[in-house]
Write an enzyme that holds these catalytic residues in place. Structure first.
Site, PDB file in Angstrom:
ATOM      1  N   ASP A   1       0.907  -1.134   0.000  1.00 22.24           N
ATOM      2  CA  ASP A   1       0.000   0.000   0.000  1.00 22.24           C
ATOM      3  C   ASP A   1       0.956   1.195   0.000  1.00 22.24           C
ATOM      4  O   ASP A   1       1.571   1.489   1.030  1.00 22.24           O
ATOM      5  CB  ASP A   1      -0.872  -0.001   1.252  1.00 22.24           C
ATOM      6  CG  ASP A   1      -1.868   1.153   1.240  1.00 22.24           C
ATOM      7  OD1 ASP A   1      -1.532   2.221   0.680  1.00 22.24           O
ATOM      8  OD2 ASP A   1      -2.968   0.995   1.773  1.00 22.24           O
ATOM      9  N   HIS A   2       1.105   1.845  -1.145  1.00 22.49           N
ATOM     10  CA  HIS A   2       2.211   2.802  -1.241  1.00 22.49           C
ATOM     11  C   HIS A   2       2.074   3.962  -0.249  1.00 22.49           C
ATOM     12  O   HIS A   2       3.042   4.631   0.062  1.00 22.49           O
ATOM     13  CB  HIS A   2       2.402   3.295  -2.684  1.00 22.49           C
ATOM     14  CG  HIS A   2       1.337   4.241  -3.131  1.00 22.49           C
ATOM     15  ND1 HIS A   2       0.206   3.830  -3.770  1.00 22.49           N
ATOM     16  CD2 HIS A   2       1.240   5.575  -3.022  1.00 22.49           C
ATOM     17  CE1 HIS A   2      -0.558   4.870  -4.027  1.00 22.49           C
ATOM     18  NE2 HIS A   2       0.049   5.949  -3.588  1.00 22.49           N
TER      19      HIS A   2
ATOM     20  N   HIS B   1      -5.910   2.759   1.624  1.00 26.74           N
ATOM     21  CA  HIS B   1      -5.167   3.914   2.140  1.00 26.74           C
ATOM     22  C   HIS B   1      -5.816   4.529   3.394  1.00 26.74           C
ATOM     23  O   HIS B   1      -5.150   4.776   4.391  1.00 26.74           O
ATOM     24  CB  HIS B   1      -5.059   5.026   1.091  1.00 26.74           C
ATOM     25  CG  HIS B   1      -4.534   4.559  -0.225  1.00 26.74           C
ATOM     26  ND1 HIS B   1      -3.538   3.623  -0.350  1.00 26.74           N
ATOM     27  CD2 HIS B   1      -4.864   4.900  -1.492  1.00 26.74           C
ATOM     28  CE1 HIS B   1      -3.281   3.413  -1.626  1.00 26.74           C
ATOM     29  NE2 HIS B   1      -4.071   4.171  -2.343  1.00 26.74           N
TER      30      HIS B   1
END
Ligand SMILES: NC(=O)c1ccc[n+]([C@@H]2O[C@H](COP(=O)([O-])OP(=O)(O)OC[C@H]3O[C@@H](n4cnc5c(N)ncnc54)[C@H](OP(=O)(O)O)[C@@H]3O)[C@@H](O)[C@H]2O)c1
Length: 534
Positions: A211-212, A274
């Site tokens: 999950d960047h 996110h």
């Protein structure tokens, strides 16, 4: 530090050949063991925009081990030379650091291309040969990372294929890891099914779900802010905090990805991963150390405490919206249903606002409000901690507010804003006396700006995450149970929405360039609160 980290107290020059630009900066950092990164989907967008530029930046910072190699695996026929050239252009175009010929030459030496089609039977022979050759020539010792940069429908079949061909077993002492990108399923059942299939080939400790957002400096700073400072934690609970707002606002639309968005929508695309990750970090208990499983354990505990929303209550706990045509930055933009790849009667949501109750001692009675949307007036991600009002104002008289002069008991409560993007930083709002003879009170901001406090440039999220994977550090990756808990929260909402679809007109309910549907404002007003103006 981790099982695969090498301590680098010894100066780099003592460990590696002098003049190797890949080893320039190995003095004090964490250095992984030599390995091969195999990118499936090497002709795709993610590879050229993010992955290879991030790897090159790690090389430029001297953080890659000597012998580090990349194998691009793709369907199209092309030579290694052509692949290298395409990657060179990608680094020049998208890289954080400028391309340097001497470094590029060393970096690209370790780059290979091999053909791979998931739908063909002969499969992985070419790849297996390349890997053995790299082990012999570049000392990568069987250490392999498989990056699944292919469409999600290929995740389970690719894992199964790698397992069948014996490429995932760690019997020779080398490590085998896999990285996948969201979406990790599209609801709770499909996420469980995907996890089950991945586990037929890879143990959970070999799986790195990116999950960047978790790779962003400011998200990691949240951990430092909460647990590296003594003054905030005593206030970080229901007694002092009225509520928390987490906003991920985008001003762009679907940008040519209408087909993808029709299948996903704002809840799956942003909230499930996110926003829920941010909520977990803001809400979790202090881990005993920021390493290994402890942070992930605490995040999961928080997610398990989220009160289930019954599908019948989905509409009272959420607001969904879809952008209509409007104006952004002085430009006329089309509505969602006019975008390419979108059905003209689509009911897909591009905006979500929701309320989350957390049933534990820290947060009971202090809700978290989450919102995300496309085509909002600006791009901004922030977490706002709204403290409770003072219990009594001893000042009497009136106070200056943006809404004019109000009685003193309407002194604005303190607010702590953690800005994730774009202008990363932290703002604390508090009351101050306006200079002069009378006791006039106004709120002022104390600002910390990441960019001006530290003069070094922050690495890209992918740089941090790729390096962590090489080091075997899973702290910033989503674990199976975290993903499933996040889907538990979102699937009930999706089920509720499905059984109570909006009418056609009721969906395209906010104009592009506004802060979402009216209903989102009413939703907060019902609780006596309002969304922050960003
Ligand atoms: N791009 C982003 O910023 C981003 C952000 C978040 C998540 N992701 C995820 O990352 C993954 C890759 O995204 P992307 O944007 O790079 O997609 P993309 O541009 O469509 O690239 C997909 C890649 O997969 C390859 N591929 C497709 N089917 C294949 C098959 N049967 N056998 C072998 N290779 C196959 C394609 O090869 P051809 O070139 O031969 O078609 C291409 O190289 C996706 O899962 C996506 O959801 C991407």
């Amino acid at each position: 530090m981790t099982d695969t980290a090498v301590d680098t107290e010894v100066p780099a020059a003592d460990q590696h050949p002098v003049g190797n630009p890949l080893s320039d900066g190995l003095r004090h950092g964490r250095v992984p063991l030599p390995s091969v990164l195999v990118i499936f989907g090497a002709t795709g967008d993610l590879t050229k925009r993010k992955l290879v530029p991030a790897l090159y930046a790690l090389a430029a910072d001297g953080l890659l081990p000597p012998g580090f190699s990349i194998v691009g695996a793709g369907r199209s026929e092309q030579s290694t030379e052509t692949f290298r050239e395409a990657m060179r252009e990608a680094v020049a175009k998208y890289g954080r650091v400028p391309l340097r010929e001497d470094l590029w030459s060393v970096f690209s030496d370790g780059m290979r291309y091999c053909e791979f089609d998931l739908d063909a039977d002969d499969g992985l022979n070419d790849l297996a040969e390349n890997l053995e050759e790299l082990d012999r020539e570049r000392g990568t010792s069987g250490n392999r990372i498989f990056y699944f940069s292919i469409p999600p429908s290929g995740f389970a079949p690719l894992a199964e294929r790698l397992g069948r061909e014996g490429l995932t077993r760690e019997e020779d002492g080398g490590f085998r890891r896999m990285i996948i990108e969201k979406p990790f399923g599209r609801d709770l059942d499909s996420a469980r099914e995907l996890n089950g299939k991945l586990h037929l080939a890879f143990g959970e400790e070999q799986v790195y779900r990116i999950d960047h957002y978790l790779g962003k400096e400011t998200v990691q700073n949240l951990l430092v802010f909460r647990f590296g400072n003594g003054i905030f934690e005593p206030l970080w609970n229901r007694q002092y905090i009225d509520h928390v707002q987490i906003t991920v606002a985008e001003n762009i639309g679907v940008e040519g990805r209408g087909g993808y968005y029709e299948e996903s929508g704002a809840l799956r695309d942003i909230i499930q991963n996110h926003v829920i990750q941010l909520m977990a970090i803001v809400g979790m208990e202090a881990p005993s150390k920021v390493h290994g499983e402890t942070v992930r354990d605490e995040k999961v505990k928080l997610l398990r405490a989220v009160r289930p929303i019954h599908p019948d209550d989905a509409l009272s706990h959420t607001v969904r919206g879809q952008y209509a045509a409007g104006w952004i930055d002085g430009e006329r933009v089309p509505g969602y249903r006019e975008e390419t790849g979108v059905a003209e009667n689509s009911l897909r949501e591009t905006f979500v606002a929701m309320k989350v109750d957390i049933d534990n001692w820290r947060w009971a009675g202090t809700p978290f409000y989450l919102r995300t949307g496309k085509r909002l007036p600006k791009r901004a991600t922030e977490i706002a901690i709204q403290f409770r009002r003072v219990p009594h104002s001893p000042f009497g008289g009136r106070v200056e507010t943006p809404a004019g002069l109000l009685p003193k008991d309407s002194i604005d409560p303190n607010l702590l804003v953690l800005r994730i993007q774009p202008d990363e930083g932290i703002t604390l709002r508090f009351s101050a006396k306006v200079p002069g003879q009378s006791m006039r009170i106004r709120t002022v901001n104390m600002d910390f700006l990441y960019g001006s406090a530290f003069l070094t440039e922050s690495p890209e999220a992918y740089e941090r995450l790729l390096l962590d994977c090489m080091l075997g550090d899973r702290t910033l990756f989503a674990r199976e149970d975290e993903v499933e808990e996040a889907w538990r929260i979102c699937t009930a909402i999706l089920d509720g929405w499905r059984s109570q679809p909006p009418d056609r007109e009721g969906t395209a309910n906010y104009e592009s360039g506004t802060w979402g549907p009216e209903a989102a404002r009413d939703f907060m007003a019902r609780d006596g609160r309002q969304w922050r103006r960003l």
